[in-house]
Structures are given as structure tokens and as C-alpha cells.
Scaffold this motif. Structure first.
Motif, PDB file in Angstrom:
ATOM      1  N   THR A 233       0.854  -1.200   0.000  1.00  0.00           N
ATOM      2  CA  THR A 233       0.000   0.000   0.000  1.00  0.00           C
ATOM      3  C   THR A 233       0.888   1.248   0.000  1.00  0.00           C
ATOM      4  N   ASN A 234       0.248   2.399  -0.158  1.00  0.00           N
ATOM      5  CA  ASN A 234       1.027   3.645  -0.084  1.00  0.00           C
ATOM      6  C   ASN A 234       1.591   3.865   1.315  1.00  0.00           C
TER       7      ASN A 234
ATOM      8  N   TRP B 152      -1.831   8.209   5.673  1.00  0.00           N
ATOM      9  CA  TRP B 152      -1.939   6.754   5.456  1.00  0.00           C
ATOM     10  C   TRP B 152      -2.339   6.007   6.716  1.00  0.00           C
TER      11      TRP B 152
ATOM     12  N   ILE C 267      -4.889   3.216   6.464  1.00  0.00           N
ATOM     13  CA  ILE C 267      -4.756   2.227   5.376  1.00  0.00           C
ATOM     14  C   ILE C 267      -4.022   0.969   5.833  1.00  0.00           C
TER      15      ILE C 267
ATOM     16  N   SER D  69      -3.403  -3.338   4.284  1.00  0.00           N
ATOM     17  CA  SER D  69      -3.650  -4.240   3.152  1.00  0.00           C
ATOM     18  C   SER D  69      -5.037  -4.847   3.271  1.00  0.00           C
TER      19      SER D  69
ATOM     20  N   ILE E 218      -7.854  -2.444   2.273  1.00  0.00           N
ATOM     21  CA  ILE E 218      -7.781  -2.221   0.821  1.00  0.00           C
ATOM     22  C   ILE E 218      -8.428  -3.404   0.087  1.00  0.00           C
TER      23      ILE E 218
ATOM     24  N   THR F  28      -9.642   2.091  -5.048  1.00  0.00           N
ATOM     25  CA  THR F  28      -8.469   2.115  -4.169  1.00  0.00           C
ATOM     26  C   THR F  28      -7.363   3.026  -4.725  1.00  0.00           C
TER      27      THR F  28
ATOM     28  N   MET G  51      -4.474   5.137  -2.919  1.00  0.00           N
ATOM     29  CA  MET G  51      -4.140   4.535  -1.622  1.00  0.00           C
ATOM     30  C   MET G  51      -3.108   3.418  -1.776  1.00  0.00           C
ATOM     31  N   VAL G  52      -2.997   2.944  -3.017  1.00  0.00           N
ATOM     32  CA  VAL G  52      -2.022   1.892  -3.335  1.00  0.00           C
ATOM     33  C   VAL G  52      -1.328   2.299  -4.638  1.00  0.00           C
TER      34      VAL G  52
ATOM     35  N   CYS H 211      -3.591  -1.332  -7.925  1.00  0.00           N
ATOM     36  CA  CYS H 211      -4.976  -1.026  -8.305  1.00  0.00           C
ATOM     37  C   CYS H 211      -5.415  -1.940  -9.450  1.00  0.00           C
TER      38      CYS H 211
END
Ligand code: PNS
Length: 170
Positions: free
Chosen positions: A20-21, A129, A132, A134, A137, A147, A150-151, A156
Motif C-alpha cells: 500500500t502507499n 496513510w 490504510i 492491506s 484495501i 483504491t 491509496m495503493v 490497483c
């Protein structure tokens, strides 16, 4: 003077199912402290992963392909053994909220018990973040939630592929 110049390497371990981000934020923050960060996917990590280890590695490699100082790898067995074998100096983990603390604290102390020479370094995730993970998401993506942002873009796309396949019965 020479000793001060020794390169410091951190291993950032995790399931990364998917990255993820929030994870990326920790890697970038880690690079401000360490000369190199090895992002290491645990092969025996999460029990019911959505993505195979190879898929997770592919997404991580794509995400960090233009980031010098980052290597993507996977490991089996005990994390401290992998860290020692790679000649790394520290384990890097991200903290989002108090809820992460208990598990992280337990794991860091266990790892220190297993190898007292390896330190765990915690970095705070950027505020944007903080919510957030995994799992959240995957849950959003599973029910058609967006998503993006955010990723990483590659994640995505892979999430969309995964869930459009499963809904069409493939
Ligand atoms: O992203 P995660 O699922 O929170 O990562 C957990 C991970 C993979 C870092 C942890 O489970 C791990 O290190 N697994 C390897 C086995 C090990 O060394 N466990 C810790 C001491 S018992």
C-alpha cells in the motif's frame, strides 16, 4: 572516520498482500536513515493471502523500480536469520496507531531474544496513510470500492483483475 561511513541496511519485512502507499511511505522514510532498504516478503507469512508471493514481489518490484537504494526480495523461516544472512543492521517496521503497538512490541522483543545484535526501528507512517492497511484495501476492492491513490497504480490494476476474475467465475 572510515567506520562512520559504513553503509547501513535495513530489512523491511512483511506480507505486503498487497503493498500500500502506507508501506511505500515507510520505505521512503527508511531511506532517509539507511543507505539501503530491503523490502522482504515473508514466504510463510499470512495464512490466506489474496496474492501469491510471486505476484506480491512483482507489484513491489514495479513500485520501486525507479527508487535507488531499494531491493525487493523474499525470505523463508525466521526473520532474524534472514537479516543476519543479508548482513543488514536493522529491522524496519511502520507504526500507524496504538493498536499496532502491542503486536509490534511483542515481535520486536521476540526478535531481539532470538538475535540480540539486530535492532528493530519503528517509523511513524505519514498521517494521510494512518487508516490504510492491506486488509482494508482488499475489503474495499472486493466490493468494487476504488483504491486509487491509496495503493500504487500497479496494485490497483491487479486488484481489479483479481476481483473481476472471481466475480465472473474464472
Ligand atoms: O505484514 P505482516 O504480516 O505484519 O508481517 C509479519 C512478518 C512477516 C514480519 C512476521 O510474521 C515475520 O517476521 N515472520 C517470519 C517468522 C518470524 O521470524 N517471526 C517473528 C519471530 S517468532
Amino acid at each position: 572516520m572510515g567506520a562512520l561511513k559504513k553503509k547501513k541496511i535495513a530489512v523491511y519485512p512483511g506480507s505486503f498482500d498487497p503493498v500500500t502507499n502506507g508501506h511505500c511511505d515507510i520505505v521512503w522514510r527508511g531511506l532517509r536513515l539507511f543507505d539501503g532498504v530491503i523490502v522482504a516478503v515473508a514466504r510463510n507469512g499470512s495464512k490466506n493471502p489474496l496474492f501469491t508471493v510471486e505476484e506480491r514481489l512483482e507489484m513491489l518490484r514495479e513500485t520501486f523500480k525507479d527508487t535507488p537504494g531499494v531491493e525487493v526480495d523474499s525470505f523463508d523461516g525466521l526473520l532474524v536469520n534472514y537479516v543476519a544472512n543479508r548482513g543488514a543492521d536493522a529491522i524496519l517496521r511502520g507504526l500507524r496507531a496504538v493498536s499496532d503497538f502491542e503486536y509490534e512490541f511483542q515481535m520486536a522483543l521476540m526478535n531481539r531474544k532470538l538475535n540480540k545484535n539486530i535492532q528493530t526501528v519503528f517509523l511513524m507512517t505519514g498521517l494521510r496513510w494512518i487508516f490504510i492497511s492491506s486488509s482494508i484495501i482488499k475489503e474495499a476492492a472486493q466490493f468494487g470500492g476504488q483504491t486509487r491513490g491509496m495503493v500504487p497504480d500497479i496494485v490497483c490494476e491487479k486488484l481489479q483483475e483479481k476481483f473481476s476474475k472471481s466475480s465472473s467465475g474464472v
